[in-house]
Design an enzyme around this catalytic site. Structure first.
Site, short mmCIF file in Angstrom:
data_model
loop_
_atom_site.label_atom_id
_atom_site.label_comp_id
_atom_site.label_asym_id
_atom_site.label_seq_id
_atom_site.Cartn_x
_atom_site.Cartn_y
_atom_site.Cartn_z
N TYR A 1 31.27 36.57 34.96
CA TYR A 1 32.39 37.72 34.40
C TYR A 1 33.45 36.72 34.26
O TYR A 1 33.45 35.58 34.41
CB TYR A 1 32.59 38.58 35.34
CG TYR A 1 33.55 38.03 36.58
CD1 TYR A 1 32.92 37.61 37.76
CD2 TYR A 1 35.01 38.26 36.63
CE1 TYR A 1 33.53 37.05 38.71
CE2 TYR A 1 35.54 37.78 37.76
CZ TYR A 1 34.91 37.16 38.69
OH TYR A 1 35.66 36.47 39.70
N THR B 1 41.74 37.11 43.88
CA THR B 1 41.58 37.08 45.35
C THR B 1 41.71 35.50 45.71
O THR B 1 41.72 35.29 46.90
CB THR B 1 40.25 37.78 45.82
OG1 THR B 1 39.20 37.20 45.26
CG2 THR B 1 40.29 39.22 45.56
N1 ASP Z 1 38.44 33.89 40.37
C1 ASP Z 1 38.96 35.21 40.58
C2 ASP Z 1 40.36 35.11 40.92
O1 ASP Z 1 40.92 34.80 41.58
C3 ASP Z 1 38.30 35.73 41.98
C4 ASP Z 1 38.97 37.41 42.23
O2 ASP Z 1 39.70 37.88 41.76
O3 ASP Z 1 38.21 37.79 43.16
O4 ASP Z 1 41.14 35.60 39.95
#
Ligand code: ASP
Length: 333
Positions: free
Chosen positions: A26, A92
């Site tokens: 994604y 996250t």
């Molecule tokens: N790579 C993503 C971010 O930190 C992972 C997430 O949001 O879960 O934007």
């Protein structure tokens, strides 16, 4: 009258779109804040909600420029008497760093709640909409005041000081392993267990740094990861590139091999701030356990993991402090 909550969107998987609903691949930061709010119609049962787009990036691309803008905007919004709380949507990966930065730089007792998602917006069982709903419920809740910056994910309310991401893909990824949860939130119903015991937000000495159009420059601080046969000259690269401080993601209780201890002690003697943290996910790093911190001129991170220790050291170095003061900050924040 319903409380007013502003959502500040920065991107992340909560704003991500996957190639197909049952596929891992994604792209983060595709959905706008308007679309996100529209996708959770029940938000207006909780509060009068408006949104602003601060950035739209995966949180691996969050920068201190974005963070300064974010905290400046939060401080400006929370000065308005009619705004009850703020929700920040965020990826996250670096959520714990942003939450901790805000915990030290927001100048208000009102609720500031960071949330995100592990699954993109169009994935099977996307977790973003319920996380957003719960985050708005906490931000609208008077009982959430004076608890510092909170992170709401998967029905849990974490304090910014203690939480950490522990799993690369699971929706139950955030834990607060040393100090435990601040509370829980289930379909908007909140329960609180405690107030975070470390200093934060309106009581933080850094809470005036980004109140207005700030020109504060944050100094460079690097993280070096300890391992078997760790090459000490990595630290030379950091200092040659302008680092004023180095956080060691040490083994165990913040350890590193003898060659690195010697090199780091020489650097500390020349005025580089050396903080011993740990690559171990839980526990604290204590002074003078296997390393003679007093003799070497080191600081220990106490409970802060390397990424959060770096943020505290960067903010601390804006004050040109001495070693003792910096060590005290690690016991206070
Ligand atoms: N790579 C993503 C971010 O930190 C992972 C997430 O949001 O879960 O934007």
């Amino acid at each position: 009258m319903k409380p007013r909550v502003v959502i500040l969107a920065t991107g992340g998987t909560i704003a991500g779109i996957s190639h197909a609903p049952a596929q891992a691949g994604y792209a983060s930061g595709q959905v706008t804040i308007r679309q996100m709010i529209q996708s959770v119609p029940d938000l207006d049962h909780l509060a009068v909600v408006t949104g602003e787009q601060i950035s739209n990036v995966g949180s691996q691309d969050i920068s201190f420029d974005i963070l300064k803008r974010l905290t400046g905007r939060i401080n400006a919004l929370l000065e308005q008497a009619d705004i009850h709380g703020i929700v920040v949507t965020h990826g996250t990966d670096t959520m714990e760093e942003t939450a901790f930065f805000l915990n030290l730089t927001v100048n208000s007792p009102k609720p500031v709640v960071v949330t995100g998602a592990m699954r993109p917006a169009n994935a099977i069982s996307a977790d973003g909409p319920l996380n957003l709903f719960n985050a708005v419920a906490v931000a609208a809740d008077s009982d959430a005041q004076e608890r510092g910056v909170l992170v709401v994910m998967n029905d849990r309310i974490h304090g910014a000081h203690s939480l950490t991401k522990t799993n690369t893909t699971s929706v139950e990824t955030f834990l607060s392993p040393v100090n435990g949860l601040v509370g829980t939130v289930n379909y908007g119903k909140t329960v609180y267990f405690r107030f975070p015991f470390r200093r934060h937000t309106f009581l933080s000495r850094f809470s005036d740094l980004f109140c207005t159009q700030s020109r504060v420059m944050l100094p460079r601080v690097d993280i070096v990861y300890a391992c078997i046969d760790m090459p000490p000259d990595l630290m030379d690269c950091c200092v040659a590139s302008g680092a004023q401080g180095i956080v060691i993601a040490g083994d165990g209780n913040g350890n590193m091999n003898q060659a690195t201890v010697k090199k780091a002690a020489r650097m500390a003697g020349r005025g580089v701030f050396i903080v011993r943290s740990s690559r171990v996910p839980t526990g604290t790093v204590g002074r003078n356990v296997e390393v003679d911190d007093d003799a070497c001129g080191f600081i220990v991170s106490d409970e802060l993991n390397p990424a959060k220790a770096r943020i505290l050291l960067m903010l601390a170095l804006t004050e040109k402090p001495d070693l003792k003061t910096v060590q005290q900050l690690f016991y206070t924040y």
